[in-house]
Write a protein that holds these residues in place. Structure first.
Motif, PDB file in Angstrom:
ATOM      1  N   GLY A 116       0.823  -1.210   0.000  1.00 23.69           N
ATOM      2  CA  GLY A 116       0.000   0.000   0.000  1.00 23.69           C
ATOM      3  C   GLY A 116       0.853   1.255   0.000  1.00 23.69           C
ATOM      4  O   GLY A 116       1.788   1.382  -0.789  1.00 23.69           O
ATOM      5  N   ASP A 117       0.555   2.156   0.918  1.00 22.52           N
ATOM      6  CA  ASP A 117       1.299   3.418   1.011  1.00 22.52           C
ATOM      7  C   ASP A 117       2.518   3.317   1.934  1.00 22.52           C
ATOM      8  O   ASP A 117       3.206   4.317   2.157  1.00 22.52           O
ATOM      9  N   SER A 118       2.786   2.155   2.466  1.00 25.18           N
ATOM     10  CA  SER A 118       3.928   1.985   3.373  1.00 25.18           C
ATOM     11  C   SER A 118       5.237   2.077   2.596  1.00 25.18           C
ATOM     12  O   SER A 118       5.298   1.797   1.400  1.00 25.18           O
ATOM     13  N   THR A 119       6.293   2.455   3.300  1.00 22.92           N
ATOM     14  CA  THR A 119       7.630   2.404   2.700  1.00 22.92           C
ATOM     15  C   THR A 119       8.078   0.953   2.633  1.00 22.92           C
ATOM     16  O   THR A 119       7.472   0.071   3.262  1.00 22.92           O
ATOM     17  N   VAL A 120       9.137   0.705   1.894  1.00 21.74           N
ATOM     18  CA  VAL A 120       9.677  -0.650   1.815  1.00 21.74           C
ATOM     19  C   VAL A 120      10.107  -1.138   3.195  1.00 21.74           C
ATOM     20  O   VAL A 120       9.847  -2.283   3.571  1.00 21.74           O
ATOM     21  N   PRO A 154       2.872  -2.313  -7.152  1.00 19.02           N
ATOM     22  CA  PRO A 154       3.142  -2.737  -8.536  1.00 19.02           C
ATOM     23  C   PRO A 154       4.347  -2.076  -9.193  1.00 19.02           C
ATOM     24  O   PRO A 154       5.116  -2.743  -9.892  1.00 19.02           O
ATOM     25  N   THR A 155       4.537  -0.780  -8.982  1.00 15.06           N
ATOM     26  CA  THR A 155       5.676  -0.099  -9.600  1.00 15.06           C
ATOM     27  C   THR A 155       6.997  -0.642  -9.076  1.00 15.06           C
ATOM     28  O   THR A 155       7.965  -0.782  -9.831  1.00 15.06           O
ATOM     29  N   LEU A 156       7.041  -0.962  -7.795  1.00 11.24           N
ATOM     30  CA  LEU A 156       8.260  -1.536  -7.225  1.00 11.24           C
ATOM     31  C   LEU A 156       8.429  -2.990  -7.653  1.00 11.24           C
ATOM     32  O   LEU A 156       9.544  -3.441  -7.937  1.00 11.24           O
ATOM     33  N   ARG A 157       7.316  -3.722  -7.679  1.00  6.97           N
ATOM     34  CA  ARG A 157       7.387  -5.130  -8.077  1.00  6.97           C
ATOM     35  C   ARG A 157       7.971  -5.262  -9.481  1.00  6.97           C
ATOM     36  O   ARG A 157       8.788  -6.141  -9.753  1.00  6.97           O
ATOM     37  N   ARG A 158       7.549  -4.378 -10.376  1.00  8.14           N
ATOM     38  CA  ARG A 158       8.068  -4.408 -11.745  1.00  8.14           C
ATOM     39  C   ARG A 158       9.589  -4.270 -11.760  1.00  8.14           C
ATOM     40  O   ARG A 158      10.296  -5.048 -12.408  1.00  8.14           O
TER      41      ARG A 158
END
Length: 205
Positions: A116-120, A154-158
């Motif tokens: 969600g909106d959490s940081t890594v 999703p943007t990070l997963r990519r």
């Protein structure tokens, strides 16, 4: 032959070594993470000292205080201390301080965990805490990695997928890198936008 006749090493030595490790006491709590954390900390000591079941139970009960000590005084009447294993002690202990309904709730929350909106860093912290309550995932490296990837934004997963991480530890490192890269891009976009706005404003005479 003479060595085989020697008496076994006194068990009090193990207790002394255990106390030197400064194990945490347990007074009772309704926080499941503190309950599980106490058990895990003890098991690290037990593994280091290579303790058997009987010594594990005796050392654990030695660290019980206040409400937990009172619980144990009642519980011993329903248990056979002569044959009590560490797993049986944990079952009785969890029955008091870590109810099955709570474990089920934490398991469901973990299975639906999303960044969600959490940081890594925040997501990894939640993932690592919750992962312990689903041992089937903890023991399967591929499934653990897959569940972590599914939970990422999703943007990070990519970006992490493009880095082809082969393990959970590698994937967490890649996630931090991808997050920082996105921050750098956002910063650059904001900087250029600010410069464009400054140029478009009429110059004061």
């Amino acid at each position: 032959m003479e060595q085989a006749r020697q008496a076994p090493r006194p068990q009090t030595d193990i207790y002394e070594q255990f106390r030197r490790l400064n194990p945490n006491e347990f007074s009772g709590t309704t926080d499941p993470f503190l309950v599980e954390g106490w058990i895990r900390s003890l098991e690290l000591h037990f593994q280091y000292l290579q303790m058997g079941d009987g010594d594990r139970v005796r050392c654990a009960t030695y660290m019980l205080r206040d409400d937990a000590s009172l619980w144990w005084e009642r519980a011993v009447h329903e248990l056979n201390l002569a044959t009590l294993t560490w797993d049986q002690f944990k079952e009785a202990f969890y029955g008091k301080y870590f109810l099955a309904d709570v474990r089920g709730l934490l398991t469901r929350e973990f299975m639906g965990l999303r960044q969600g909106d959490s940081t890594v860093a925040e997501f990894i912290w939640k993932f690592d805490r919750g992962c312990h309550f689903v041992p089937l995932i903890v023991r399967d490296a591929a499934q653990k990695l897959r569940h972590f990837m599914d939970g990422l934004r999703p943007t990070l997963r990519r970006d992490v997928l493009l880095m082809r991480s082969a393990s959970y530890d590698a994937a967490t490192g890649c996630a931090f890198q991808a997050e920082q890269a996105l921050r750098d891009i956002d910063f650059e976009i904001q900087r250029k936008r600010s410069q464009a706005q400054s140029r478009s404003q009429p110059q004061k005479k």
